[in-house]
Design a protein around this motif. Structure first.
Motif, PDB file in Angstrom:
ATOM      1  N   ILE A  66       0.840  -1.205   0.000  1.00 27.94           N
ATOM      2  CA  ILE A  66       0.000   0.000   0.000  1.00 27.94           C
ATOM      3  C   ILE A  66       0.871   1.249   0.000  1.00 27.94           C
ATOM      4  CG2 ILE A  66      -1.560   1.378   1.435  1.00 27.94           C
ATOM      5  CD1 ILE A  66      -2.994  -1.228   2.134  1.00 27.94           C
ATOM      6  N   CYS A  93      -8.979  11.459  -7.548  1.00 25.79           N
ATOM      7  CA  CYS A  93      -8.552  10.310  -6.739  1.00 25.79           C
ATOM      8  C   CYS A  93      -7.050  10.063  -6.754  1.00 25.79           C
ATOM      9  CB  CYS A  93      -9.273   9.044  -7.193  1.00 25.79           C
ATOM     10  SG  CYS A  93     -11.059   9.220  -7.085  1.00 25.79           S
ATOM     11  N   CYS A  96      -3.580  11.606  -3.682  1.00 20.02           N
ATOM     12  CA  CYS A  96      -2.829  10.962  -2.596  1.00 20.02           C
ATOM     13  C   CYS A  96      -2.202   9.628  -2.987  1.00 20.02           C
ATOM     14  CB  CYS A  96      -3.728  10.725  -1.392  1.00 20.02           C
ATOM     15  SG  CYS A  96      -4.566  12.207  -0.847  1.00 20.02           S
ATOM     16  N   HIS A  97      -2.797   8.943  -3.908  1.00 19.12           N
ATOM     17  CA  HIS A  97      -2.242   7.642  -4.305  1.00 19.12           C
ATOM     18  C   HIS A  97      -2.531   7.429  -5.782  1.00 19.12           C
ATOM     19  CE1 HIS A  97      -6.358   6.138  -4.145  1.00 19.12           C
ATOM     20  NE2 HIS A  97      -6.455   6.543  -2.880  1.00 19.12           N
ATOM     21  N   LEU A 101      -4.601   1.259  -6.362  1.00 19.11           N
ATOM     22  CA  LEU A 101      -5.532   0.909  -5.288  1.00 19.11           C
ATOM     23  C   LEU A 101      -6.949   0.815  -5.825  1.00 19.11           C
ATOM     24  CD1 LEU A 101      -4.236   3.139  -2.332  1.00 19.11           C
ATOM     25  CD2 LEU A 101      -4.072   0.662  -2.544  1.00 19.11           C
ATOM     26  N   ARG A 104      -7.264  -2.357  -8.545  1.00 19.89           N
ATOM     27  CA  ARG A 104      -7.290  -3.715  -7.994  1.00 19.89           C
ATOM     28  C   ARG A 104      -8.551  -3.968  -7.164  1.00 19.89           C
ATOM     29  NH1 ARG A 104      -4.109  -2.649  -2.659  1.00 19.89           N
ATOM     30  NH2 ARG A 104      -5.974  -2.405  -1.423  1.00 19.89           N
ATOM     31  N   SER A 105      -9.388  -2.947  -6.982  1.00 17.17           N
ATOM     32  CA  SER A 105     -10.568  -3.089  -6.117  1.00 17.17           C
ATOM     33  C   SER A 105     -11.809  -3.464  -6.910  1.00 17.17           C
ATOM     34  CB  SER A 105     -10.828  -1.776  -5.371  1.00 17.17           C
ATOM     35  OG  SER A 105      -9.733  -1.437  -4.563  1.00 17.17           O
ATOM     36  N   MET A 116     -16.048   6.657  -0.227  1.00 19.45           N
ATOM     37  CA  MET A 116     -15.828   8.094  -0.355  1.00 19.45           C
ATOM     38  C   MET A 116     -15.820   8.750   1.026  1.00 19.45           C
ATOM     39  SD  MET A 116     -15.434   8.461  -3.600  1.00 19.45           S
ATOM     40  CE  MET A 116     -14.777   6.807  -3.573  1.00 19.45           C
ATOM     41  N   MET A 119     -12.702   7.691   2.965  1.00 14.96           N
ATOM     42  CA  MET A 119     -11.510   8.391   2.492  1.00 14.96           C
ATOM     43  C   MET A 119     -11.479   9.805   3.077  1.00 14.96           C
ATOM     44  SD  MET A 119      -9.358   6.893   0.389  1.00 14.96           S
ATOM     45  CE  MET A 119     -10.448   5.942  -0.649  1.00 14.96           C
ATOM     46  N   HIS A 123      -8.820   9.729   5.858  1.00 13.13           N
ATOM     47  CA  HIS A 123      -7.598  10.170   5.181  1.00 13.13           C
ATOM     48  C   HIS A 123      -7.635  11.620   4.734  1.00 13.13           C
ATOM     49  CE1 HIS A 123      -6.054   6.155   5.394  1.00 13.13           C
ATOM     50  NE2 HIS A 123      -7.116   5.674   4.780  1.00 13.13           N
ATOM     51  N   MET A 125      -9.616  13.292   2.712  1.00 13.66           N
ATOM     52  CA  MET A 125      -9.989  13.683   1.360  1.00 13.66           C
ATOM     53  C   MET A 125     -11.062  14.772   1.443  1.00 13.66           C
ATOM     54  SD  MET A 125     -11.473  11.309  -1.739  1.00 13.66           S
ATOM     55  CE  MET A 125     -13.219  11.336  -1.330  1.00 13.66           C
ATOM     56  N   LEU A 140     -16.863   4.447 -10.951  1.00  9.16           N
ATOM     57  CA  LEU A 140     -16.155   3.375 -10.234  1.00  9.16           C
ATOM     58  C   LEU A 140     -16.983   2.094 -10.209  1.00  9.16           C
ATOM     59  CD1 LEU A 140     -14.837   5.550  -7.270  1.00  9.16           C
ATOM     60  CD2 LEU A 140     -13.428   4.457  -9.032  1.00  9.16           C
TER      61      LEU A 140
HETATM   62  C1  HEC Z   1      -6.637  12.734   0.814  1.00  7.47           C
HETATM   63  C2  HEC Z   1      -5.934  11.584   0.258  1.00  7.47           C
HETATM   64  C3  HEC Z   1      -6.744  10.605  -0.570  1.00  7.47           C
HETATM   65  C4  HEC Z   1      -7.583  10.891  -1.626  1.00  7.47           C
HETATM   66  C5  HEC Z   1      -7.897  12.238  -2.269  1.00  7.47           C
HETATM   67  C6  HEC Z   1      -8.106   9.612  -2.056  1.00  7.47           C
HETATM   68  N1  HEC Z   1      -7.590   8.623  -1.303  1.00  7.47           N
HETATM   69 FE1  HEC Z   1      -7.943   6.635  -1.524  1.00  7.47          FE
HETATM   70  N2  HEC Z   1      -6.707   6.208   0.004  1.00  7.47           N
HETATM   71  C7  HEC Z   1      -5.939   7.150   0.696  1.00  7.47           C
HETATM   72  C8  HEC Z   1      -5.034   6.437   1.578  1.00  7.47           C
HETATM   73  C9  HEC Z   1      -4.018   7.086   2.520  1.00  7.47           C
HETATM   74  C10 HEC Z   1      -5.277   5.047   1.411  1.00  7.47           C
HETATM   75  C11 HEC Z   1      -4.586   3.861   2.082  1.00  7.47           C
HETATM   76  C12 HEC Z   1      -5.443   3.395   3.219  1.00  7.47           C
HETATM   77  C13 HEC Z   1      -4.902   2.159   3.859  1.00  7.47           C
HETATM   78  O1  HEC Z   1      -4.068   2.278   4.762  1.00  7.47           O
HETATM   79  O2  HEC Z   1      -5.336   1.075   3.474  1.00  7.47           O
HETATM   80  C14 HEC Z   1      -6.329   4.957   0.410  1.00  7.47           C
HETATM   81  C15 HEC Z   1      -6.841   3.747  -0.036  1.00  7.47           C
HETATM   82  C16 HEC Z   1      -7.745   3.634  -1.065  1.00  7.47           C
HETATM   83  C17 HEC Z   1      -8.289   2.373  -1.524  1.00  7.47           C
HETATM   84  C18 HEC Z   1      -7.945   0.999  -0.980  1.00  7.47           C
HETATM   85  C19 HEC Z   1      -8.952   0.618   0.053  1.00  7.47           C
HETATM   86  C20 HEC Z   1      -8.667  -0.790   0.536  1.00  7.47           C
HETATM   87  O3  HEC Z   1      -8.228  -0.927   1.692  1.00  7.47           O
HETATM   88  O4  HEC Z   1      -8.864  -1.726  -0.233  1.00  7.47           O
HETATM   89  C21 HEC Z   1      -9.130   2.651  -2.551  1.00  7.47           C
HETATM   90  C22 HEC Z   1      -9.933   1.663  -3.357  1.00  7.47           C
HETATM   91  C23 HEC Z   1      -9.132   4.080  -2.709  1.00  7.47           C
HETATM   92  N3  HEC Z   1      -8.275   4.653  -1.791  1.00  7.47           N
HETATM   93  C24 HEC Z   1      -9.892   4.743  -3.656  1.00  7.47           C
HETATM   94  C25 HEC Z   1      -9.933   6.121  -3.782  1.00  7.47           C
HETATM   95  C26 HEC Z   1     -10.796   6.803  -4.707  1.00  7.47           C
HETATM   96  C27 HEC Z   1     -11.765   6.128  -5.652  1.00  7.47           C
HETATM   97  C28 HEC Z   1     -10.568   8.136  -4.548  1.00  7.47           C
HETATM   98  C29 HEC Z   1     -11.253   9.271  -5.249  1.00  7.47           C
HETATM   99  C30 HEC Z   1     -12.631   9.416  -5.024  1.00  7.47           C
HETATM  100  C31 HEC Z   1      -9.536   8.274  -3.510  1.00  7.47           C
HETATM  101  N4  HEC Z   1      -9.187   7.042  -3.080  1.00  7.47           N
HETATM  102  C32 HEC Z   1      -9.009   9.487  -3.098  1.00  7.47           C
HETATM  103  C33 HEC Z   1      -6.002   8.510   0.577  1.00  7.47           C
HETATM  104  C34 HEC Z   1      -6.746   9.183  -0.380  1.00  7.47           C
END
Ligand code: HEC
Length: 159
Positions: A66, A93, A96-97, A101, A104-105, A116, A119, A123, A125, A140
């Motif tokens: 991750i 999306c 941050c990453h 991620l 693979r989901s 949403m 996140m 995190h 968002m 999605l």
């Molecule tokens: C503000 C930062 C941020 C934004 C913007 C963000 N993410 Fe994330 N997301 C993260 C972080 C940090 C992780 C890791 C979390 C963990 O420790 O598993 C993550 C993990 C994920 C995961 C993995 C979840 C799992 O455990 O299987 C998915 C899917 C995901 N994000 C989708 C999205 C999508 C879709 C968007 C846009 C709508 C988005 N992210 C926007 C920070 C963000």
């Protein structure tokens, strides 16, 4: 004559003793053979410790993967399947990453919708609301829906 009879008796006695001995000792373990006993508490504790260590290692690998995906950023929008909402999803999306991620989901629409909030709460968002939210969640759900075929090389430990 007397001498010979005595000798016969001795031979017979030896045979009888040997036969009895074999009967009494039965088919039990031979010397040098290991007998299997139920595991001792120490053995059970050892086994449990080994299993816990293996589980910790799996979790550490998951976290490392991750972290790697969160830090690897260089991607083009076209890495996501074409469709309405792709540009918005990519833009929103990947702050941050990268999209690994996401790619693979496999989630239902409800699950993506819940993600949403997760996140945002977990995190930081920016809250995603209104039309933008449904556009992205629809995108999605239709490209990474629960019923979709598993991603190429999908790792069961990462989902
Ligand atoms: C503000 C930062 C941020 C934004 C913007 C963000 N993410 Fe994330 N997301 C993260 C972080 C940090 C992780 C890791 C979390 C963990 O420790 O598993 C993550 C993990 C994920 C995961 C993995 C979840 C799992 O455990 O299987 C998915 C899917 C995901 N994000 C989708 C999205 C999508 C879709 C968007 C846009 C709508 C988005 N992210 C926007 C920070 C963000």
């Amino acid at each position: 004559m007397l001498h010979r009879v005595n000798l016969n008796n001795v031979v017979v006695a030896i045979l009888v003793v040997a036969a009895l001995g074999a009967l009494i000792s039965g088919p039990g373990p031979k010397i040098g053979e290991r007998q299997s006993f139920p595991p001792t508490p120490a053995a059970i504790a050892f086994q449990q410790a080994e299993e816990a260590a293996a589980a910790r290692q799996t979790e550490a690998q998951r976290q490392a993967e991750i972290a790697r995906q969160v830090s690897a950023q260089a991607e083009e929008e076209t890495i996501l399947p074409e469709g309405e909402g792709r540009a918005e999803t990519f833009g929103y999306c990947t702050a941050c990453h990268n999209t690994a991620l996401i790619r693979r989901s496999r989630f239902s629409r409800d699950q993506w919708d819940g993600l949403m909030d997760w996140m945002t709460e977990r995190h930081g968002m920016n809250p995603l609301e209104g039309e933008m939210r449904s556009l992205i969640v629809d995108y999605l759900a239709s490209h990474f829906g629960a019923a979709q075929a598993p991603a190429r090389g999908r790792n069961p430990f990462l989902n």
